[in-house]
Design an enzyme around this catalytic site. Sequence first.
Site, PDB file in Angstrom:
ATOM      1  N   HIS A 197      43.357  44.139  36.026  1.00  0.00           N
ATOM      2  CA  HIS A 197      44.150  45.056  36.846  1.00  0.00           C
ATOM      3  C   HIS A 197      44.151  44.629  38.306  1.00  0.00           C
ATOM      4  O   HIS A 197      43.222  43.974  38.783  1.00  0.00           O
ATOM      5  CB  HIS A 197      43.620  46.467  36.703  1.00  0.00           C
ATOM      6  CG  HIS A 197      43.885  47.057  35.356  1.00  0.00           C
ATOM      7  ND1 HIS A 197      43.691  48.383  35.076  1.00  0.00           N
ATOM      8  CD2 HIS A 197      44.341  46.504  34.204  1.00  0.00           C
ATOM      9  CE1 HIS A 197      44.019  48.630  33.824  1.00  0.00           C
ATOM     10  NE2 HIS A 197      44.404  47.490  33.268  1.00  0.00           N
ATOM     11  N   GLU A 227      43.695  46.290  41.070  1.00  0.00           N
ATOM     12  CA  GLU A 227      42.593  46.808  41.877  1.00  0.00           C
ATOM     13  C   GLU A 227      41.341  45.962  41.725  1.00  0.00           C
ATOM     14  O   GLU A 227      40.695  45.592  42.709  1.00  0.00           O
ATOM     15  CB  GLU A 227      42.254  48.260  41.489  1.00  0.00           C
ATOM     16  CG  GLU A 227      43.414  49.219  41.563  1.00  0.00           C
ATOM     17  CD  GLU A 227      44.142  49.379  40.232  1.00  0.00           C
ATOM     18  OE1 GLU A 227      44.534  48.350  39.629  1.00  0.00           O
ATOM     19  OE2 GLU A 227      44.324  50.514  39.784  1.00  0.00           O
ATOM     20  N   CYS A 269      39.167  51.165  36.756  1.00  0.00           N
ATOM     21  CA  CYS A 269      39.377  50.773  38.158  1.00  0.00           C
ATOM     22  C   CYS A 269      38.782  51.802  39.101  1.00  0.00           C
ATOM     23  O   CYS A 269      38.186  51.442  40.122  1.00  0.00           O
ATOM     24  CB  CYS A 269      40.859  50.554  38.441  1.00  0.00           C
ATOM     25  SG  CYS A 269      41.502  49.053  37.671  1.00  0.00           S
TER      26      CYS A 269
END
Length: 157
Positions: free
Chosen positions: A80, A82, A109
Site C-alpha cells: 500500500h 502508506e 496501514c
Amino acid sequence: MAKPDWDTYFMGIAKAVRERSGCCRRHFGCVIVGQDHGIISTGYNGTPAGVDNCDEGGCTRCNNPDVTKGYGYDVCLCEHAERNAIYYSNTSYLGGATLYITGRPCMECMRAIVSKGIGQVVCIEDGFHYEHPWENDYQKLVKQGLVYMRFVDDIED
C-alpha cells in the site's frame, strides 16, 4: 493566482504520486510531511521492486475480477502507498508528521501509522468502511487519540 493552502498543496502532490501506481484495480498516492511542511517521503501502491506490476500480470489477486473489493489483501503482492512511504522514509522524522493519502487507510496501514507515531492523517473520503465490528476497532485508533484523522474534499486535478 492564489497560493493553495497546505492541504490542497500536499493532496495535489499525493494525487500526482498515485499516477506511478501499476495496480490494475486502484491507484493510491501518499505524502508524509514533517511539522515544518517539508516532505519526508512519498509512496504509491504497487508490487515490490523487481516484480512485474499488476497491470503487467504481476499480481494474481488484482487481476482476478471475481475478488470482492476490500478482500484478499493477505494474498496480494502489492504494498500500500502508506506503507511504501513509511518504508522509504527516515523513520526518525515521522513522530508528529502528517500523512496525506488519496483514500481512507486500511486497518494494516492505520496500525503502521500509529506505530510510527504519525500524528495526523488527511485523506479523501472514498466510501470504504469495515463491516461491524471491525469498523469499531478501526475507530479505536482514532478515538483514543493515537492519530488525528480528517477528511478533505477531492481536489481538481
